[in-house]
Scaffold this motif. Structure first.
Motif, PDB file in Angstrom:
ATOM      1  N   HIS A 189       0.607  -1.190   0.076  1.00 22.52           N
ATOM      2  CA  HIS A 189       0.047  -0.039  -0.145  1.00 22.52           C
ATOM      3  C   HIS A 189       0.802   1.306  -0.015  1.00 22.52           C
ATOM      4  O   HIS A 189       2.100   1.092   0.250  1.00 22.52           O
ATOM      5  N   ALA A 190       0.167   2.445  -0.133  1.00 24.03           N
ATOM      6  CA  ALA A 190       0.842   3.793  -0.256  1.00 24.03           C
ATOM      7  C   ALA A 190       1.197   4.205   1.199  1.00 24.03           C
ATOM      8  O   ALA A 190       2.310   4.931   1.416  1.00 24.03           O
ATOM      9  N   HIS A 191       0.565   3.541   2.109  1.00 23.62           N
ATOM     10  CA  HIS A 191       0.702   3.993   3.603  1.00 23.62           C
ATOM     11  C   HIS A 191       1.638   3.011   4.434  1.00 23.62           C
ATOM     12  O   HIS A 191       1.657   1.875   3.880  1.00 23.62           O
ATOM     13  N   MET A 228      -4.521   6.311  -5.569  1.00 24.90           N
ATOM     14  CA  MET A 228      -4.688   7.834  -5.425  1.00 24.90           C
ATOM     15  C   MET A 228      -5.152   8.291  -3.953  1.00 24.90           C
ATOM     16  O   MET A 228      -4.700   9.136  -3.350  1.00 24.90           O
ATOM     17  N   LEU A 229      -6.260   7.648  -3.531  1.00 29.93           N
ATOM     18  CA  LEU A 229      -6.901   8.136  -2.371  1.00 29.93           C
ATOM     19  C   LEU A 229      -6.111   7.776  -1.079  1.00 29.93           C
ATOM     20  O   LEU A 229      -5.755   8.669  -0.282  1.00 29.93           O
ATOM     21  N   TRP A 288      -3.559   8.607   6.325  1.00 31.15           N
ATOM     22  CA  TRP A 288      -4.129   8.271   7.804  1.00 31.15           C
ATOM     23  C   TRP A 288      -5.203   7.256   7.775  1.00 31.15           C
ATOM     24  O   TRP A 288      -5.617   7.016   8.694  1.00 31.15           O
ATOM     25  N   LEU A 289      -6.004   7.261   6.700  1.00 30.15           N
ATOM     26  CA  LEU A 289      -7.181   6.501   6.678  1.00 30.15           C
ATOM     27  C   LEU A 289      -6.787   5.009   6.383  1.00 30.15           C
ATOM     28  O   LEU A 289      -7.542   4.239   6.704  1.00 30.15           O
ATOM     29  N   ARG A 290      -5.564   4.822   6.200  1.00 32.46           N
ATOM     30  CA  ARG A 290      -5.103   3.335   5.916  1.00 32.46           C
ATOM     31  C   ARG A 290      -6.001   2.733   4.776  1.00 32.46           C
ATOM     32  O   ARG A 290      -6.561   1.504   5.409  1.00 32.46           O
ATOM     33  N   ILE A 331      -4.478  -0.999  -3.898  1.00 26.19           N
ATOM     34  CA  ILE A 331      -3.980  -1.744  -4.910  1.00 26.19           C
ATOM     35  C   ILE A 331      -2.950  -1.107  -5.338  1.00 26.19           C
ATOM     36  O   ILE A 331      -2.987  -0.123  -6.149  1.00 26.19           O
ATOM     37  N   PRO A 332      -1.580  -1.495  -5.703  1.00 26.35           N
ATOM     38  CA  PRO A 332      -0.659  -0.911  -6.342  1.00 26.35           C
ATOM     39  C   PRO A 332      -0.758  -0.939  -7.879  1.00 26.35           C
ATOM     40  O   PRO A 332      -1.581  -1.716  -8.207  1.00 26.35           O
TER      41      PRO A 332
END
Length: 398
Positions: free
Chosen positions: A169-171, A274-275, A281-283, A287-288
């Motif tokens: 994930h991005a986070h 993107m989101l 912080w929403l975790r 999907i990459p």
């Protein structure tokens, strides 16, 4: 007796002469069903790179017709691994095994016996190298591959490990409170692995070579902070509660790419990414970007001890590996392969839709005599029950 097709010639791969033709041939091979999502594999560098980290390896190509164009390829490597422990005692039994992978035949030349001949020629090489067994792995739904090996080449269905896939994930993922993660020195990692995987199957005798390989990003242990200050690695004792794993950088060997998805699924995947990037912080379980070539990290040597608390340690250790991958541009997933009944299976985070519940392994005995087994009282590996639910996944085989 089946008459040999003289129009097919199998020989060893020649890097200088064959590289471009093999790469083009593999691009033409169908890796998925027409009209459905498929996963393409793009090897990095020379086509033999996927096996060159093994102790002994070979790559064979099949030529067909008067023009001697390359229409098929197969790879194989040999190593010495455990097959469980002795019937009486705690010492492991070792066997020399060959792993068969990367079998490809051009769609226009299938059903001509080319795949069978490639397997037979590779088995001849394996026997010459002293391999006692040969095995291969495939998706349990790949009927063509299963039928080739079981019906034509006399392999038997052997083990069904599970492949667990976790998107990156991005986070960042949080590490559990009260948990600390340390990086183990190679010699300490080797010592621990040789102890905890004594009774397992497929644990490589050259684990020290794997740990010291440049593709190995490290071996890590998760411990409760209260235990860390009490444990002395020099004592030779294992901590009462811990989890351990190693990380292998498979993205330097090959890239993957998903093709054939619908516009809606594509938009959903891009939107989630993107989101997640805008509001980490929403975790959000994003999907990459799997629609462009991406790499993976392979997690291997997964083991935990210490009761219920060990599961939490393993989850934090996987989160640590995820964060490593998140910092590596182009790494899209973490992949771990474990035994179907291995206790770590339930502790490893994964997405069920991306994972394989059963990755079928088929095996064949290559040696022609049972004398050594009879002499030692050790039953044939293929027909015996496993002495442990743990199967060690060698990252070089992925």
């Amino acid at each position: 007796m089946r008459k040999e097709d003289v129009s097919v010639r199998v020989r060893e791969y020649d890097k200088e002469k064959d590289r471009e033709e093999v790469e083009e041939m593999e691009r033409q091979c169908e890796l998925g069903l027409q009209g459905k999502p498929s996963l393409d594999t793009d090897l990095m560098g020379d086509p033999i790179c996927r096996i060159r980290h093994s102790p002994s390896y070979v790559m064979l190509v099949a030529e067909y017709g008067e023009d001697k164009g390359i229409v098929g390829v197969i790879r194989g490597c040999i190593k010495t691994v455990t097959r469980g422990k002795e019937p009486i005692g705690s010492f492991p039994i070792y066997a020399k095994v060959a792993y068969i992978l990367g079998l490809r035949v051009l769609p226009t030349h299938r059903r001509k016996g080319i795949a069978t001949k490639l397997v037979e020629k590779l088995e001849e090489w394996c026997k010459e190298e002293g391999a006692e067994y040969a095995y291969m792995a495939t998706d349990c739904t790949n009927e063509a591959s299963i039928n080739l090996f079981t019906l034509k080449c006399a392999y038997v269905k052997f083990r069904t490990p599970t492949i667990l896939v976790q998107p990156v994930h991005a986070h960042y993922k949080p590490i559990g409170p009260g948990i600390t993660i340390i990086r183990l020195a190679p010699h300490l990692a080797e010592s621990i692995y040789r102890r905890v995987f004594t009774n397992s199957e497929f644990f490589p005798k050259d684990i020290d070579v794997i740990i010291s390989n440049k593709l190995n990003l490290g071996t890590f242990m998760a411990l409760p902070k209260r235990v860390l200050h009490k444990w002395d690695p020099k004592s030779g004792h294992l901590p009462p509660c811990f989890a351990i794993l190693s990380v292998w950088n498979s993205k330097e060997v090959f890239k993957l790419q998903v093709k054939g998805v619908s516009v809606l699924n594509y938009a959903l995947c891009v939107g989630s990414r993107m989101l997640d990037a805008w509001m980490p912080w929403l975790r959000i379980p994003s999907i990459p970007d799997v629609f462009r070539p991406f790499g993976v990290y392979s997690l291997y040597g997964l083991h935990m001890e210490g009761g219920k608390g060990a599961s939490r340690l393993m989850k934090s250790l996987c989160a640590f590996a995820h964060n490593m991958a998140s910092d590596d541009l182009g790494c899209g997933a973490l992949v771990a392969e474990v035994g179907r009944m291995d206790p770590v299976r339930e502790a490893v985070p994964h997405w069920r839709r991306f994972s394989w519940a059963e990755d079928l392994w088929c095996m064949k005995k290559l040696s022609t005599t049972d004398y050594e087994d009879e002499k030692s009282g050790v039953p044939d590996w293929i027909t015996s029950r496993p002495s442990s639910p743990v199967i060690f996944f060698d990252p070089r085989d992925f």
